[in-house]
Scaffold this motif. Structure first.
Motif, short mmCIF file in Angstrom:
data_model
loop_
_atom_site.label_atom_id
_atom_site.label_comp_id
_atom_site.label_asym_id
_atom_site.label_seq_id
_atom_site.Cartn_x
_atom_site.Cartn_y
_atom_site.Cartn_z
N HIS A 79 0.87 -1.19 0.00
CA HIS A 79 0.00 0.00 0.00
C HIS A 79 0.90 1.23 0.00
CE1 HIS A 79 -3.23 2.67 0.78
NE2 HIS A 79 -3.46 2.45 2.06
N HIS A 84 2.07 3.98 5.45
CA HIS A 84 2.71 2.70 5.14
C HIS A 84 4.05 2.88 4.45
CE1 HIS A 84 -1.09 0.14 5.44
NE2 HIS A 84 -1.52 1.37 5.53
N HIS A 147 -7.29 0.26 0.85
CA HIS A 147 -8.31 1.23 0.55
C HIS A 147 -7.90 2.24 -0.54
CE1 HIS A 147 -6.83 4.79 3.09
NE2 HIS A 147 -7.83 5.40 2.56
FE LIG Z 1 -4.67 3.28 3.70
#
Ligand SMILES: [Fe+2]
Length: 225
Positions: A79, A84, A147
């Motif tokens: 991600h 991250h 996401h």
């Molecule tokens: Fe995220």
């Protein structure tokens, strides 16, 4: 050094932020937040994700300490969101020999986020592709919009571990514990896990359902979010 052993050859090398008031400048996090990254020390060494800028120094120290004389062979990018991957640029400058393993979309984002790395070594992967690192074979499961569009999750068939990116994430800094079954998760953590899911990932419900269907076919003994 703050790295923690998870198995005989897998280490948590994340960090905790207790000073940030609002996650993404929106969501109150009175209990802080952890940024989780993992280092697999197989015949090849594999870093799974990095951390937020706020804890990048301690992360880089832990990475250097754990690697010792070894080189970093692979960096798997599940991600690209900065919580991250903010330290990814520094990792690639320090370990230019490392091969970045990610989706094509993530590779495009690396250039957009960090500028060009003329000598960047990369290996783009698609659904079901695998990477054998010695004892471990890692396979990649696409998780678009869980996401962000470039997201994938990584499954280690040897130890049945799913590195699940934002899935199963939660607010809350770690207080010395690493494993959910060592803490009163339902009493102290579930509310923050629910708040994280609802605010960060919940609007992508159909994509979450698609990922859960794929995860149901995997034998999972441990989640490393
Ligand atoms: Fe995220």
């Amino acid at each position: 050094y703050q790295h923690r052993a998870i198995t005989e050859d897998l280490y948590w090398i994340g960090g905790n932020d207790r000073r940030l008031a609002l996650f993404e400048n929106v969501y109150p996090i009175p209990r802080g937040v952890s940024y989780n990254a993992y280092l697999l020390m197989d015949e090849k060494t594999v870093l799974l994700d990095t951390v937020d800028k706020s804890v990048s120094n301690v992360f880089l120290e832990n990475l250097e300490h754990l690697l010792g004389e070894r080189q970093l062979d692979y960096v798997i990018v599940n991600h690209m969101e900065p919580d991250h991957c903010a330290a990814l640029g520094q990792v690639l400058h320090r370990y230019p020999e490392a091969v970045v393993v990610c989706t094509q979309k993530a590779l495009d984002m690396i250039g957009q986020f960090f500028g060009a790395f003329p000598a960047l070594r990369s290996q783009t992967v698609k659904e079901g592709d695998t990477l054998t690192t010695g004892r471990h074979t890692l396979s990649f499961v696409m998780a678009p919009m869980v996401h962000w569009p470039e997201v994938m999750v990584t499954y280690d068939a040897a130890d049945k571990i799913l590195f699940s990116a934002d899935a199963f994430g939660t607010f809350g800094a770690l207080g010395g514990n690493l494993f959910a079954d060592e803490i009163p998760f339902e009493g102290q953590w579930l509310e923050d896990a629910r708040r994280y899911y609802t605010n960060i990932v919940g609007k992508y419900g159909s994509q979450v359902q698609a990922l859960l269907k794929k995860a149901a076919s995997l034998e999972i003994q441990m989640l490393c979010p």
